[in-house]
Design an enzyme around this catalytic site. Structure first.
Site, short mmCIF file in Angstrom:
data_model
loop_
_atom_site.label_atom_id
_atom_site.label_comp_id
_atom_site.label_asym_id
_atom_site.label_seq_id
_atom_site.Cartn_x
_atom_site.Cartn_y
_atom_site.Cartn_z
N SER A 159 1.43 -4.58 -0.73
CA SER A 159 1.55 -4.94 0.70
C SER A 159 0.43 -5.42 1.34
CB SER A 159 2.43 -3.82 1.51
OG SER A 159 2.92 -4.58 2.59
N ASP A 213 12.43 -7.96 -3.30
CA ASP A 213 11.30 -7.68 -2.18
C ASP A 213 11.93 -8.76 -1.37
OD1 ASP A 213 9.32 -7.25 -0.29
OD2 ASP A 213 7.80 -7.04 -1.88
N HIS A 225 10.96 -3.96 -1.10
CA HIS A 225 9.35 -3.97 -0.92
C HIS A 225 9.02 -2.89 -1.32
CE1 HIS A 225 5.62 -5.38 0.88
NE2 HIS A 225 5.59 -4.58 1.51
#
Length: 336
Positions: free
Chosen positions: A124, A267, A300
């Site tokens: 991320s 994601d 995610h």
């Protein structure tokens, strides 16, 4: 053990100067006695990547994929994220960009006399920070491994950050409510369906998914500063290794690192399609670039869940260095 280093008189993107304290931890071999792996944490993470409470202890540790018997693992708290207490908060947070954080990291590495990194890895925003550092220092990193991230913020990401900002500025319980909202796009709808199956809690009569969101909201509220969360949300909006002056993929062509892109098929935060497009563009001009994809219903957050898949992806990168250093009997790398 958390250590501290001071970056004096740092000039941020807004042109303002201030002293910046950076808190960090070193795991595994002492500095100078092993290849250095920089691990960058995600939005609400910290420098505790390994050990009993480590957020990536399944991957980083003795005998793990990133083997602390072989590697020196360095993890820094992103300055301003509040992990060092209330004094570690930037009230002028909009003066900073993720590129500023990369410049602070570069100065920390210089102070620690680290001239090269075997790898820089993160998921991320941590992976995006790796991109920024590689763009700033194209010769520094041997293996760049950005996971579930890209080299620029998309309109979709900017839109979510705007909603987060509105919640943080206007809610009566801003941290709780912003975190609850964030959890709905850190996970995929199928992940929530499989986990909860519309079950209700027998004690309070609410759907379990509601209790789960409430739990994560309260948990973050108990350990995070509001200003720090605003800052980290703001940093997401500044992801762009080009500094908005060129195509990010053009800037990336100057990076000498072996680039290992890792996406997650479900994601909803950093779409795999965007990461595949980055791979397509860069593979036209670079040979040392690879693409892997984690298959998961968890969205995610899969980079914090699918450890077996992630280990299979990372093993080829770290295994050769492990074997080589075992043969070298781990003599100090500065003595070679």
């Amino acid at each position: 053990m958390l250590q501290e280093i001071l970056i004096p008189n740092f000039k941020n993107s807004a042109g303002n100067r201030q002293d910046v304290k950076v808190y960090y931890q070193v795991f595994g071999r002492k500095l100078g006695y092993g290849p250095v792996v920089l691990v960058n944490h995600a939005l609400t993470g910290n420098a505790e990547v390994s050990g009993e409470g480590g957020w990536w202890k399944e991957l980083v540790g003795e005998g793990r994929c990133i083997n602390t018997n072989i590697f020196t693992v360095l993890c820094l708290n992103i300055p301003g994220n509040g992990a060092g207490g209330k004094e570690d908060v930037f009230y002028n947070y909009k003066d900073f960009t993720l590129a500023d954080i990369a410049r602070i990291y570069a100065r920390v590495l210089a102070k620690l006399k680290i001239r090269s990194l075997f790898a820089a890895i993160g998921g991320s925003i941590g992976g995006a920070l790796g991109w920024q550092l590689a763009a700033l220092k194209p010769h520094l990193i041997k293996n760049l491994i950005p996971i579930a991230t890209d080299l620029k913020a998309t309109d979709w990401l900017l839109a979510h950050c705007k909603v987060q900002e509105q919640i943080l500025e206007n809610s009566a319980e801003p941290l709780r409510d912003a975190r609850m909202h964030a959890m709905t796009f850190y996970r995929h709808p199928l992940s929530l369906s499989e986990k909860f199956r519309r079950k209700k809690n027998s004690d309070n009569g609410r759907f379990e998914v509601e209790n789960w969101l409430e739990h994560h909201g309260r948990k973050l509220e108990s350990r995070f500063e509001l200003q720090a969360y605003k800052f980290m949300n703001h940093l997401l909006t500044t992801i762009d290794i080009s500094g908005c002056v060129a195509e990010a993929s053009v800037v990336a062509t100057d990076i000498e690192s072996n680039i290992h892109l890792v996406s997650i098929d479900s994601d909803l935060f950093f779409f795999p399609q965007e990461i595949r497009e980055t791979y397509r563009q860069l593979s036209e001009v670079k040979e040392n670039i690879n693409y892997s994809e984690i298959i998961s219903i968890h969205g995610h957050d899969a980079f914090l869940i699918e450890f077996e898949q992630l280990e299979n992806i990372l093993n080829p990168i770290f295994k050769f260095e492990t074997i080589k250093h075992e043969k070298d009997k781990l003599s100090p790398v500065w003595d070679r």
